[in-house]
Design a protein around this motif. Structure first.
Motif, mmCIF file in Angstrom:
data_model
loop_
_atom_site.group_PDB
_atom_site.id
_atom_site.type_symbol
_atom_site.label_atom_id
_atom_site.label_comp_id
_atom_site.label_asym_id
_atom_site.label_seq_id
_atom_site.Cartn_x
_atom_site.Cartn_y
_atom_site.Cartn_z
ATOM 1 N N ILE A 854 1.100 -0.749 0.016
ATOM 2 C CA ILE A 854 0.114 0.146 0.313
ATOM 3 C C ILE A 854 1.272 1.646 -0.185
ATOM 4 O O ILE A 854 2.582 1.239 0.254
ATOM 5 C CB ILE A 854 -1.048 0.208 0.635
ATOM 6 C CG1 ILE A 854 -0.475 -0.082 2.605
ATOM 7 C CG2 ILE A 854 -1.637 -0.522 1.299
ATOM 8 C CD1 ILE A 854 -1.140 -0.631 3.806
ATOM 9 N N ASN A 866 -3.085 8.039 0.016
ATOM 10 C CA ASN A 866 -3.328 6.894 -0.019
ATOM 11 C C ASN A 866 -3.878 6.459 0.774
ATOM 12 O O ASN A 866 -4.440 5.054 0.541
ATOM 13 C CB ASN A 866 -2.097 6.757 1.145
ATOM 14 C CG ASN A 866 -0.903 7.870 0.748
ATOM 15 O OD1 ASN A 866 -0.194 7.552 -0.750
ATOM 16 N ND2 ASN A 866 0.223 7.856 1.665
ATOM 17 N N LYS A 868 -7.256 6.588 0.387
ATOM 18 C CA LYS A 868 -8.262 5.099 -1.302
ATOM 19 C C LYS A 868 -7.547 4.733 -1.714
ATOM 20 O O LYS A 868 -8.142 3.464 -1.603
ATOM 21 C CB LYS A 868 -8.231 6.797 -1.870
ATOM 22 C CG LYS A 868 -8.717 8.191 -1.775
ATOM 23 C CD LYS A 868 -9.191 9.393 -2.893
ATOM 24 C CE LYS A 868 -9.791 10.162 -2.093
ATOM 25 N NZ LYS A 868 -9.320 10.901 -1.126
ATOM 26 N N GLU A 869 -6.226 4.588 -2.059
ATOM 27 C CA GLU A 869 -5.914 2.871 -2.795
ATOM 28 C C GLU A 869 -5.993 1.985 -1.861
ATOM 29 O O GLU A 869 -5.995 1.437 -1.741
ATOM 30 C CB GLU A 869 -4.039 3.827 -3.425
ATOM 31 C CG GLU A 869 -3.637 1.955 -3.779
ATOM 32 C CD GLU A 869 -2.910 2.124 -4.559
ATOM 33 O OE1 GLU A 869 -1.615 1.494 -4.590
ATOM 34 O OE2 GLU A 869 -1.734 3.814 -5.340
#
Length: 884
Positions: A854, A866, A868-869
């Motif tokens: 991530i 970060n 959102k991903e």
């Protein structure tokens, strides 16, 4: 560039040797003075007074009573009395008995006083009928009224017991809002050296009259009570209410011929506001925090002398002094007698070239460490490499400083006021120092704000010397920025400035940085109909939200998170609401009551209905299998909100916050107990399962033990996710030889790794290492000193909980489980690990480890963008396992 001459002679400043009878304890000097001035008034209090002879004889008799109650040299006596002559007599009696005292202000919280009595193993509690049986402890309670009635049974001569300079004089607990108080052990020679030095400079004689205003639980009270008594001077003692009223204090100084007084900047401001205009024959000491520039001219024009004082409790009251003249640079001066002050870098190299470093203090004022805190003492009281005397210690203050051009020391404040902006490490006090030199600036405070996530900005808060309504503020800003650019790097120049009528301060007179308002970067647009507050509580909440979020108008139906609310501003909002209403709400209340309308309903409810459950419904609605996420070391479950909001609408998300955040429940320090506590609340909410567990950092280990216990109970654990958690088995069960070998190996591996990272990304590695050091110093600081006000607000107890969690992790023997672990691994690495691929989990997860990379590094995986991903990857994993 040529090094200034004065920097070549800095070490001469530490040539402070002055001979004194180091073997003599404080009572010797007080007794000698009493014999010299028997009929002179020693203490005045309201309409009563005690002569030196009365003080001498009464303290001798009370000391004998203590001795008859089995007090011996080295014992500890707690003292809980209101401010009165009897309080002073009791202090002297305890010292004469050979015991050390713990000053216990009866106005302090009851549980705090009881902790001090228990932690110190106090043998006797000397108190009054007013507080009889008020404090619960194992100490034998002696009432001062009963003791005084027995005086006729005792002679007035000094006790025959011999008290030596090396014996303990007092244990002063530094109170704080995080962790438990720590007892600083001050010996007689520490105190005697300090007092004899103060007697010479700033100076006190038998003609002086001092106004004593400080609680005995604050170490500077030692100067107010003992310096006069070794000098033949007169003490005017105030009660606690008078000490808080600037008008009464000013009247006493003016009408009673007071010649000497010590106080914090806050007290001096109170007295100035009481109408103090004319000059008085008064020598004043100012300490406790930085002396503001605007106070200097006011105080020097109204007093005979102004002295700036500096020193932590751990080095016996004041360690440096400076006679301040008007219109000169404000410094903390030079060390007192038999005291050395060094400015050092991280490797304890002495910075004699004017560079900024940490202030470290050595010499005869250094305390004997912390009572019952050997590990903490070893961390803060270190061997003195500059001393030729074997066994000498020096104290790491955690304060920043540098040498001025005349060789004086400039204190730049706490190291925990260091910030990072645009990748640079910045000492805020250095900017404040430069900004305060501007001719139109009366007072300046600089902070780093991150009102927009990922965009930290320096903001300067300025009070002008003279308000000018016609002046263009933009012109001011441009002038200040240009002036700062002339002396500071560009990255240290504030982006924004706010004009203030006054800098906010806390009740004890320190700058309240949390109360500084958000700059008007621009007015935040809002959508939807505006519904104005209708009740008084809604108005209060709206005002707090609007101020701290920087939004002009907030509807009572607007959602906190949709307005851009984040955990930092949430802490500020809830702390402010607590001050206004007297009700402390769990920070997680905002998840369920995220509008002004809903929050006001909670605040209107009975306080007993407010719960501090560990289970927090972040996003409770949805048809999918819920996920339960355990907090990390920072304890803040609001971190998970952005992650939850970016997951599917039908995905329920719960957080688990630590027990003890309310300051009432005792934090748990056994891993199995922590896990069991969380499981009990999960099962109460979801008795059947199946369960998806996750944990961030330390929380990953807690979640692992939760999975173990749930599986033992026959429950189905569909998913165990760990968010950037390293699975390191404790080594406390290893043989000593193996443990030493492994720790040594790890040390060198980390060292080699640091060099490799430095070569690969020098800027980021330097930032990371500096951040580590800063955190350690911050943690130590809050453990040792803390804040002087009562613990309050949110995460006020986080250091205590962190300590308990760290203990749980150290003692937890992790066993392999027949389970799969989903490892969410931050892509950016800035620290060494033996196992980068599986982060140590392969040997514990017998069914394997699924690795998911991530974006971000350990501390930023939940930050935009970060989050959102991260949310997408986590949702895919949840959907996959729920179908199995």
């Amino acid at each position: 560039m040529t090094t200034p001459t004065h920097f070549n002679n800095i070490n001469n400043l530490n040539d402070t040797f002055v001979a004194y009878p180091v073997e003599k304890a404080l009572p010797f000097f007080i007794n000698e003075c009493a014999k010299k001035y028997p009929g002179k008034v020693a203490v005045k209090f309201n309409h009563s007074s005690f002569t030196y002879k009365e003080l001498y004889e009464s303290s001798n008799k009370l000391a004998k009573i203590l001795i008859d109650n089995n007090i011996k040299t080295g014992d500890i006596v707690g003292l809980a009395l209101d401010r009165s002559p009897e309080m002073i007599i009791s202090l002297l009696a305890i010292l004469k008995s050979g015991a050390a005292y713990i000053p216990l202000d009866p106005e302090y919280p009851k549980d705090r006083v009881e902790f001090m009595l228990e932690d110190s193993s106090a043998k006797i509690l000397l108190t009054s009928k007013k507080y009889h049986s008020h404090f619960i402890s194992n100490a034998t309670e002696i009432l001062i009224e009963d003791a005084f009635e027995k005086f006729t049974d005792y002679t007035a001569e000094e006790p025959t017991i011999e008290v030596k300079g090396k014996d303990l004089a007092y244990v002063l607990y530094t109170s704080g809002s995080t962790g438990k108080p720590k007892g600083v052990q001050i010996r007689h020679f520490n105190l005697v050296n300090f007092l004899l030095s103060m007697q010479k400079a700033p100076g006190m004689t038998a003609v002086d009259k001092i106004l004593a205003v400080t609680t005995i639980s604050f170490d500077i009270a030692g100067l107010e009570l003992y310096l006069p008594l070794i000098s033949g001077a007169e003490i005017t003692l105030t009660d606690s209410n008078t000490a808080k009223d600037g008008r009464i204090l000013f009247d006493i100084v003016k009408n009673d011929g007071i010649t000497f007084m010590q106080a914090t900047p806050y007290t001096w401001r109170m007295m100035l506001e009481a109408g103090w205009e004319k000059k008085l024959p008064l020598k004043i000491l100012c300490g406790g925090e930085a002396l503001p520039k605007d106070l200097v001219s006011k105080l020097t024009s109204r007093t005979a002398q102004l002295w700036n004082m500096y020193g932590p409790t751990e080095t016996t009251i004041w360690s440096t002094i400076k006679h301040i003249e008007s219109d000169e640079e404000i410094t903390i001066g030079k060390p007192i007698a038999n005291t050395q002050v060094y400015i050092v870098d991280e490797n304890l190299n002495n910075l004699t070239d004017g560079s900024i470093g940490e202030l470290i203090i050595g010499g005869d004022g250094v305390a004997a460490g912390y009572l019952n805190r050997a590990e903490l003492s070893a961390e803060r009281f270190i061997d003195d490499p500059f001393s030729a005397t074997s066994g000498s210690k020096m104290y790491r203050t955690g304060d920043l400083g540098k040498y001025s051009e005349n060789g004086d020391i400039i204190c730049l404040g706490r190291m925990d006021h260091q910030v990072k902006v645009r990748g640079y490490r910045i000492e805020l006090e250095e900017i404040e120092h430069a900004l305060a030199k501007e001719p139109d600036v009366k007072q300046a405070v600089v902070i780093a704000r991150e009102d927009t996530a990922g965009d930290p900005r320096l903001v300067g808060y300025v009070v002008l010397k003279e308000a000018n309504e016609n002046a263009d503020f933009k012109t001011h800003i441009n002038k200040w920025q240009q002036a700062l650019l002339a002396v500071l790097p560009e990255y240290m120049v504030p982006d924004d400035f706010v004009l203030m009528d006054a800098i906010p301060i806390t009740p004890n007179g320190k700058i309240d940085r949390k109360a500084l308002p958000k700059p008007d970067y621009n007015v935040v647009a809002r959508t939807g109909d505006y519904l104005a507050p209708r009740t008084e509580i809604e108005k209060q909440i709206a005002e707090v939200w609007q101020e701290l979020m920087g939004i002009e108008k907030i509807s009572v139906t607007d959602n906190f998170f949709e307005l851009g609310g984040r955990s930092l501003v949430a802490v500020q909002i809830m702390a402010r609401i607590e001050k206004l209403t007297g009700k402390r709400l769990p920070l997680a209340t905002l998840f369920e009551h995220s509008t002004i309308e809903k929050l006001s309903i909670v605040l209107d409810a009975d306080s007993k209905s407010i719960t501090w459950d560990s289970l927090v419904p972040i996003k409770p609605k949805g048809s999918k299998m819920p996920i339960y996420i355990v907090h990390g070391a920072g304890l803040n479950v609001l971190l998970f909100n952005a992650l939850a909001m970016n997951m599917d609408d039908e995905q329920p998300v719960y957080g688990l916050q630590a027990r003890g955040l309310n300051g009432v429940d005792e934090p748990l320090d056994v891993m199995e107990d922590i896990a069991a506590n969380y499981i009990s609340e999960i099962i109460a909410q979801n008795p059947e399962g199946p369960y998806a567990l996750a944990g961030y950092s330390l929380g990953g280990t807690i979640a692992y033990e939760m999975a173990n216990q749930l599986m033992t109970m026959g429950k189905e654990v569909k998913m165990l996710a760990v968010f950037d958690t390293y699975a390191k088995q404790t080594d406390i069960f290893d043989p000593p030889v193996k443990r030493t070998f492994n720790r040594t190996r790890l040390f060198f591996m980390k060292l080699f790794n640091s060099f490799a990272l430095l070569a690969e990304d020098p800027k980021r590695t330097f930032e990371y290492k500096n951040e580590l050091i800063k955190r350690r110093i911050i943690r130590a600081f809050w453990k040792l000193r803390g804040k002087t006000e009562k613990q309050q607000g949110f995460f006020a107890y986080d250091n205590e909980i962190d300590e308990a969690s760290a203990k749980a992790k150290r003692n937890y023997f992790q066993k392999p489980l027949n389970i799969t672990v989903d490892l969410f691994r931050a892509k950016k690495r800035t620290f060494y690990m033996d196992d980068y691929e599986f982060m140590g989990w392969k040997k514990f997860a017998l069914k394997g480890v699924n690795v998911h990379d991530i974006p971000g590094e350990h501390n930023t995986i939940f930050a935009p963008p970060n989050d959102k991903e991260f949310a997408v990857v986590l949702q895919q994993c949840l959907d996959r396992v729920s179908k199995q």
